[in-house]
Design an enzyme around this catalytic site. Sequence first.
Site, PDB file in Angstrom:
ATOM      1  N   HIS A 105       7.843   0.839  -3.395  1.00 25.13           N
ATOM      2  CA  HIS A 105       8.312   1.265  -2.035  1.00 25.13           C
ATOM      3  C   HIS A 105       9.186   2.308  -2.140  1.00 25.13           C
ATOM      4  O   HIS A 105       8.922   2.762  -0.617  1.00 25.13           O
ATOM      5  CB  HIS A 105      10.159   0.029  -1.875  1.00 25.13           C
ATOM      6  CG  HIS A 105       9.042  -1.000  -2.240  1.00 25.13           C
ATOM      7  ND1 HIS A 105       8.143  -1.909  -1.141  1.00 25.13           N
ATOM      8  CD2 HIS A 105       9.119  -2.087  -2.807  1.00 25.13           C
ATOM      9  CE1 HIS A 105       7.769  -3.584  -1.214  1.00 25.13           C
ATOM     10  NE2 HIS A 105       8.452  -3.627  -2.478  1.00 25.13           N
ATOM     11  N   GLU A 139       7.869 -13.218  -8.390  1.00 27.88           N
ATOM     12  CA  GLU A 139       8.222 -13.003  -6.905  1.00 27.88           C
ATOM     13  C   GLU A 139       7.619 -14.301  -6.592  1.00 27.88           C
ATOM     14  O   GLU A 139       7.119 -14.054  -5.350  1.00 27.88           O
ATOM     15  CB  GLU A 139       8.683 -12.119  -6.697  1.00 27.88           C
ATOM     16  CG  GLU A 139       6.931 -11.650  -6.618  1.00 27.88           C
ATOM     17  CD  GLU A 139       6.938  -9.445  -7.038  1.00 27.88           C
ATOM     18  OE1 GLU A 139       8.195  -9.347  -6.532  1.00 27.88           O
ATOM     19  OE2 GLU A 139       5.146  -9.127  -6.583  1.00 27.88           O
ATOM     20  N   ASP A 159      11.337 -11.328  -2.557  1.00 26.22           N
ATOM     21  CA  ASP A 159      10.293 -11.774  -2.342  1.00 26.22           C
ATOM     22  C   ASP A 159      10.046 -13.399  -2.854  1.00 26.22           C
ATOM     23  O   ASP A 159       9.408 -13.869  -2.017  1.00 26.22           O
ATOM     24  CB  ASP A 159       9.156 -11.653  -3.147  1.00 26.22           C
ATOM     25  CG  ASP A 159       9.398  -9.667  -3.072  1.00 26.22           C
ATOM     26  OD1 ASP A 159       9.277 -10.058  -1.312  1.00 26.22           O
ATOM     27  OD2 ASP A 159       9.166  -8.912  -3.648  1.00 26.22           O
TER      28      ASP A 159
END
Length: 261
Positions: free
Chosen positions: A47, A151, A177
């Site tokens: 990210h 996740e 997530d």
Amino acid sequence: MFLNAKVKRKLEAGEVVFGSFLKLDAPPIAELYGLAGFDFLIIDAEHGTYTHAGIENIVRTCELVGMSSIVRTPDAEEANILHVLDSGASGIQVPSLKTADQVRDVIRKAKYHPLGERGAARACRAGAYGTTGAEYESRANADTLVAVHIENKEMVEQVEALCGIDELDVLFIGPGDLSHSLGHPGNAGHPDVVAAIDRVIEVAAGRKHIGTVVANKAQLDAYVARGVNYIAWLSDMGLMRAALNKAAENFAPHRAGGETA
């Protein structure tokens, strides 16, 4: 030069280790984490906005202040895993996997023969640019930490199989997530999400190291009491946002229209 395996050695010794996600390509922030006493940083290449060179500089910085450097790769592509490990990172943390076979493939890419098929290149930073000698590959295999994210519901369903994979060190639970995967976006406290997290901890405890992210002391204490021993305390963004918001609260009485004491 060999990898900074501080975190892997502490986990093997039964200790709890403490880190944080680093999203900003800023070596001074990494230094501050080390000076504050953190054990490791998870350099967030999924990210964050890192280049290969930027990751390598953060890895160097972590070494300077005695921290291990774990890179959350953007994906499980071989080139991304290879670049990170050749840069001297202490390990990888791979997101977005859904099967035990995909995890085995990550091990293949991260470990040298005979444990895997990582491309050999001693003349990289991790190998001290070719000066480490014949022991480099075996040391790299022993010292490189491999973590994968739990996740999504598919990984939760396969946690038993994951626990049987050699060379996989950490199962990292991602509540955010996971909440999306289970149909409750953003609600990590939903009973379905809590039940999934409970299952991972119950099955993996004593078989694999377990990690997750925490935001406060109550969460930290509760997870550690259940055997979670690889702790990420928020991120640089989260910590700075909270500190800046707290500081800005002092400005209100002095702004136009604000009340003064």
